[in-house]
Design a protein around this motif. Structure first.
Motif, PDB file in Angstrom:
ATOM      1  N   THR A 138      26.346  -9.146  21.734  1.00  0.00           N
ATOM      2  CA  THR A 138      26.957 -10.469  21.873  1.00  0.00           C
ATOM      3  C   THR A 138      28.339 -10.295  22.474  1.00  0.00           C
ATOM      4  O   THR A 138      29.171  -9.560  21.940  1.00  0.00           O
ATOM      5  CB  THR A 138      27.059 -11.169  20.502  1.00  0.00           C
ATOM      6  N   CYS A 139      28.570 -10.977  23.603  1.00  0.00           N
ATOM      7  CA  CYS A 139      29.825 -10.813  24.349  1.00  0.00           C
ATOM      8  C   CYS A 139      30.600 -12.124  24.412  1.00  0.00           C
ATOM      9  O   CYS A 139      30.010 -13.204  24.549  1.00  0.00           O
ATOM     10  CB  CYS A 139      29.540 -10.318  25.757  1.00  0.00           C
ATOM     11  N   THR A 140      31.918 -11.993  24.327  1.00  0.00           N
ATOM     12  CA  THR A 140      32.804 -13.148  24.455  1.00  0.00           C
ATOM     13  C   THR A 140      33.932 -12.796  25.414  1.00  0.00           C
ATOM     14  O   THR A 140      34.306 -11.628  25.560  1.00  0.00           O
ATOM     15  CB  THR A 140      33.408 -13.548  23.088  1.00  0.00           C
ATOM     16  N   ARG A 141      34.444 -13.827  26.065  1.00  0.00           N
ATOM     17  CA  ARG A 141      35.594 -13.670  26.964  1.00  0.00           C
ATOM     18  C   ARG A 141      36.263 -15.028  27.060  1.00  0.00           C
ATOM     19  O   ARG A 141      35.590 -16.063  27.107  1.00  0.00           O
ATOM     20  CB  ARG A 141      35.141 -13.200  28.343  1.00  0.00           C
ATOM     21  N   GLU A 142      37.573 -15.016  27.109  1.00  0.00           N
ATOM     22  CA  GLU A 142      38.314 -16.266  27.190  1.00  0.00           C
ATOM     23  C   GLU A 142      37.848 -17.097  28.386  1.00  0.00           C
ATOM     24  O   GLU A 142      37.591 -16.568  29.464  1.00  0.00           O
ATOM     25  CB  GLU A 142      39.817 -15.966  27.318  1.00  0.00           C
ATOM     26  N   ALA A 143      37.742 -18.416  28.163  1.00  0.00           N
ATOM     27  CA  ALA A 143      37.351 -19.394  29.187  1.00  0.00           C
ATOM     28  C   ALA A 143      35.897 -19.253  29.633  1.00  0.00           C
ATOM     29  O   ALA A 143      35.510 -19.760  30.683  1.00  0.00           O
ATOM     30  CB  ALA A 143      38.287 -19.335  30.389  1.00  0.00           C
ATOM     31  N   HIS A 144      35.079 -18.552  28.838  1.00  0.00           N
ATOM     32  CA  HIS A 144      33.653 -18.388  29.141  1.00  0.00           C
ATOM     33  C   HIS A 144      32.822 -18.694  27.903  1.00  0.00           C
ATOM     34  O   HIS A 144      33.298 -18.551  26.774  1.00  0.00           O
ATOM     35  CB  HIS A 144      33.367 -16.959  29.603  1.00  0.00           C
ATOM     36  N   LEU A 145      31.581 -19.102  28.127  1.00  0.00           N
ATOM     37  CA  LEU A 145      30.665 -19.304  27.015  1.00  0.00           C
ATOM     38  C   LEU A 145      30.211 -17.947  26.498  1.00  0.00           C
ATOM     39  O   LEU A 145      30.017 -17.016  27.289  1.00  0.00           O
ATOM     40  CB  LEU A 145      29.444 -20.111  27.478  1.00  0.00           C
ATOM     41  N   PRO A 146      30.029 -17.797  25.184  1.00  0.00           N
ATOM     42  CA  PRO A 146      29.505 -16.533  24.665  1.00  0.00           C
ATOM     43  C   PRO A 146      28.108 -16.280  25.252  1.00  0.00           C
ATOM     44  O   PRO A 146      27.369 -17.212  25.562  1.00  0.00           O
ATOM     45  CB  PRO A 146      29.417 -16.764  23.155  1.00  0.00           C
ATOM     46  N   ALA A 147      27.763 -15.023  25.390  1.00  0.00           N
ATOM     47  CA  ALA A 147      26.450 -14.659  25.926  1.00  0.00           C
ATOM     48  C   ALA A 147      25.877 -13.525  25.092  1.00  0.00           C
ATOM     49  O   ALA A 147      26.614 -12.747  24.483  1.00  0.00           O
ATOM     50  CB  ALA A 147      26.556 -14.258  27.387  1.00  0.00           C
ATOM     51  N   GLN A 148      24.564 -13.430  25.114  1.00  0.00           N
ATOM     52  CA  GLN A 148      23.891 -12.446  24.263  1.00  0.00           C
ATOM     53  C   GLN A 148      22.719 -11.829  25.000  1.00  0.00           C
ATOM     54  O   GLN A 148      22.061 -12.474  25.817  1.00  0.00           O
ATOM     55  CB  GLN A 148      23.396 -13.170  23.009  1.00  0.00           C
ATOM     56  N   ALA A 149      22.466 -10.569  24.700  1.00  0.00           N
ATOM     57  CA  ALA A 149      21.293  -9.870  25.223  1.00  0.00           C
ATOM     58  C   ALA A 149      20.631  -9.149  24.058  1.00  0.00           C
ATOM     59  O   ALA A 149      21.311  -8.635  23.168  1.00  0.00           O
ATOM     60  CB  ALA A 149      21.690  -8.869  26.305  1.00  0.00           C
ATOM     61  N   THR A 150      19.308  -9.135  24.059  1.00  0.00           N
ATOM     62  CA  THR A 150      18.555  -8.432  23.022  1.00  0.00           C
ATOM     63  C   THR A 150      17.883  -7.228  23.644  1.00  0.00           C
ATOM     64  O   THR A 150      17.194  -7.348  24.668  1.00  0.00           O
ATOM     65  CB  THR A 150      17.510  -9.362  22.384  1.00  0.00           C
ATOM     66  N   LEU A 151      18.091  -6.081  23.035  1.00  0.00           N
ATOM     67  CA  LEU A 151      17.500  -4.833  23.513  1.00  0.00           C
ATOM     68  C   LEU A 151      16.330  -4.476  22.603  1.00  0.00           C
ATOM     69  O   LEU A 151      16.498  -4.341  21.388  1.00  0.00           O
ATOM     70  CB  LEU A 151      18.526  -3.707  23.485  1.00  0.00           C
TER      71      LEU A 151
END
Length: 191
Positions: free
Chosen positions: A70-83
């Motif tokens: 699960t990744c976050t960055r300012e001014a962006h929507l959080p995003a997720q990848a499942t391995l």
């Protein structure tokens, strides 16, 4: 008594051989678009590692369970990848070296499985300067998903033989459709 002690020592050495052909851990490189994100790696809702900032690499234990990034960055929507881990046939060689005990150790440590070595996560901007910029961004992302799927489908069709070809093609097309639906959901979440 001596015979029992020798048998116990032998079992210890056999189990130590179980991970000769594979390791119970691996490196996972996390790439994000754009770079500079903070990503948490979890398995079964438990913290495994953090990569911050991206790009970066973490050493993670192998498992037979899915792992989430699960990744976050300012001014962006959080995003997720499942391995999803893939079985490593080479671990079957541990039966020859470590016997059944070796295989049991490999299963319990997760060494029978391996995750992809790299994961790419795209973080979508939370807002855009204009409706035209937003439309262009999402149109480009949809095009990239379709192009990647077309390449994947060509690869499947080129190397595929037998009855599972149709299944693999259908799975790739279904995955493309899921990605496009998720992209549309993200488009609706942005300003």
């Amino acid at each position: 008594m001596l015979l029992r002690l020798c048998a116990l020592i032998g079992l210890v050495f056999l189990s130590a051989c179980a991970t000769i052909t594979t390791s119970p851990s691996q490196n996972l490189t996390v790439l994000t678009e754009p770079p500079g994100a903070s990503c948490e790696i979890q398995r079964n809702s438990r913290h495994v590692a953090v990569v911050s900032p991206t790009p970066g690499t973490a050493r993670i234990g192998k498992s037979v369970h899915d792992t989430t990034v699960t990744c976050t960055r300012e001014a962006h929507l959080p995003a997720q990848a499942t391995l999803t881990p893939e079985f490593q046939p080479v671990t079957l060689g541990n039966i020859l070296i470590g016997g059944v005990v070796g295989l049991v150790v490999d299963v319990s440590t997760g060494a029978v499985s391996k995750y992809p070595e790299t994961v790419q996560v795209t973080l979508i901007p939370a807002s855009f300067p204009s409706p035209e910029d937003k439309a262009a961004y999402f149109a480009q992302r949809a095009l990239e998903i379709r192009r990647a799927t077309d390449l994947h489908l060509a690869s499947i069709r080129q190397g595929c033989q037998g009855s599972d070809c149709d299944t693999r093609v259908a799975e790739a097309e279904a995955q493309r459709d899921r990605f496009l639906v998720q992209l549309e959901e993200r488009r609706q979440q942005t300003l």
